[in-house]
Design an enzyme around this catalytic site. Structure first.
Site, PDB file in Angstrom:
ATOM      1  N   LYS A 248       0.829  -1.144  -0.174  1.00 17.64           N
ATOM      2  CA  LYS A 248       0.083  -0.044   0.124  1.00 17.64           C
ATOM      3  C   LYS A 248       0.793   1.218   0.155  1.00 17.64           C
ATOM      4  CE  LYS A 248      -4.135   1.197   2.364  1.00 17.64           C
ATOM      5  NZ  LYS A 248      -5.015   1.676   1.332  1.00 17.64           N
TER       6      LYS A 248
HETATM    7  N1  PMP Z   1      -7.800  -2.214  -3.036  1.00 15.34           N
HETATM    8  C1  PMP Z   1      -7.389  -0.946  -2.731  1.00 15.34           C
HETATM    9  C2  PMP Z   1      -6.605  -0.386  -3.961  1.00 15.34           C
HETATM   10  C3  PMP Z   1      -7.267  -0.351  -1.491  1.00 15.34           C
HETATM   11  O1  PMP Z   1      -7.120   1.173  -1.556  1.00 15.34           O
HETATM   12  C4  PMP Z   1      -8.183  -0.833  -0.361  1.00 15.34           C
HETATM   13  C5  PMP Z   1      -8.290  -0.268   0.828  1.00 15.34           C
HETATM   14  N2  PMP Z   1      -7.076  -0.327   1.766  1.00 15.34           N
HETATM   15  C6  PMP Z   1      -8.808  -2.164  -0.650  1.00 15.34           C
HETATM   16  C7  PMP Z   1      -8.394  -2.719  -1.885  1.00 15.34           C
HETATM   17  C8  PMP Z   1      -9.300  -3.040   0.258  1.00 15.34           C
HETATM   18  O2  PMP Z   1      -8.303  -3.225   1.482  1.00 15.34           O
HETATM   19  P1  PMP Z   1      -8.879  -3.323   2.904  1.00 15.34           P
HETATM   20  O3  PMP Z   1      -9.787  -4.393   2.974  1.00 15.34           O
HETATM   21  O4  PMP Z   1      -7.525  -3.829   3.475  1.00 15.34           O
HETATM   22  O5  PMP Z   1      -9.149  -1.880   3.362  1.00 15.34           O
END
Ligand code: PMP
Length: 293
Positions: free
Chosen positions: A151
């Site tokens: 991320k």
């Molecule tokens: N894909 C992207 C590109 C994101 O930014 C997020 C948010 N973090 C998610 C998927 C979902 O991830 P999470 O369930 O860990 O929030």
């Protein structure tokens, strides 16, 4: 933005006005930051942070992928997150861990640059209950361009341009295809489809492996005795779905009513999954309390 009293910055709790950085910050120029988005929820036992360990683990993973050595242990950050929630006085809200390369010079390669780390609490703005989304003209970042499972701040330029385009066209969100033309994910969410009682989601390849995605896969297995099929999904397959929904820390489980001109029902499976996620996150199911800190 609500000016909350305390932000944790480089090991200390500081007031809003002192949580600042210099204009030469490397992370600002080149997107060399990593971050997390974490929710905490009101439960009968006080506020609880949902899946904090998993979020911090991914935070450290993202940092490693950028060569960013976070000078704190996961234990220290966990303790700081807990303290922040208490200090914030909020019953539910959001936590944003952020790490980035600081100031040295204008070099692209951040060798010997200081590493800054922040934990930022925030109020949680209400989100829509149902989404209208469109196919993005942009594709998801190529999985060999960088580590797309991390991320990283810079990755979000992909999401920003796609969302700006979608909003101009009157949609709330997007669906990205990957470099091969398979369905990837939304701008800040993973996607699931339900068809004839089967639940499918794109494989972990060109997507951010969401913690909510993993939570849903596990809940479906344990609560509904079903297996979520992780596979390559073409847009044409997605459009034949009975139900489609997004998952993510922000959206939790949010049904999609429309992709472009194609409409979808919001039926029982999405609602059951959404309700069970909501119960787990708010500490109503004792067997999942270990997911709450
Ligand atoms: N894909 C992207 C590109 C994101 O930014 C997020 C948010 N973090 C998610 C998927 C979902 O991830 P999470 O369930 O860990 O929030």
């Amino acid at each position: 933005m609500e000016r909350l009293k305390n932000i944790w910055l480089d090991g200390k709790f500081v007031p809003w006005n002192q949580a600042t950085t210099h204009i030469l910050t490397h992370g600002l120029h080149y997107g060399s930051s990593v971050f997390e988005g974490i929710r905490f929820y009101k439960t009968s036992n006080g506020p609880k942070i949902f899946r904090l360990n998993e979020h911090l683990k991914r935070f450290f993973y993202s940092a490693r992928s950028l060569g960013l050595k976070i000078p704190y242990t996961q234990k220290t950050l966990t303790a700081a997150c807990k303290k922040l929630v208490t200090k914030s006085g909020m019953k539910d809200g959001y936590l944003r861990p952020l790490a980035f390369y600081g100031v040295k010079n204008l070099s692209i390669l951040p060798i010997g640059f200081p590493i800054r780390v922040a934990l930022i609490p925030s109020l949680w703005p209400a989100k829509k209950n149902v989404l209208n989304i469109c196919l993005s003209p942009y594709i998801r970042i190529h999985p060999q361009s960088t580590d797309v499972h991390a991320k990283i701040g810079g990755h979000y330029v992909n999401s920003i341009v796609a969302l700006m385009d979608a909003r101009k066209r009157g949609f709330d969100e997007v669906i990205f295809l990957d470099d091969r033309g398979y369905v990837a994910e939304g701008a800040v969410a993973n996607v699931f489809m339900v068809k004839n009682g089967t639940i499918r989601t794109p494989k972990v390849r060109s997507i951010l492996p969401g913690i909510t995605r993993r939570t849903i896969i596990e809940l479906v297995r344990r609560e509904f005795k079903k297996r979520v099929i992780e596979k390559d999904i073409l847009l044409s397959e997605l459009l034949t779905a009975d139900e489609v929904f997004f998952t993510g820390t922000a959206y939790e489980v949010t049904p999609i009513a429309r992709i472009g001109t194609k409409r979808f029902a919001i039926s029982s499976m999405t609602k059951r999954i959404r309700d069970s996620y909501t119960d787990v996150a708010r500490g109503k199911l004792a067997r999942y309390r270990s997911w709450l800190v």
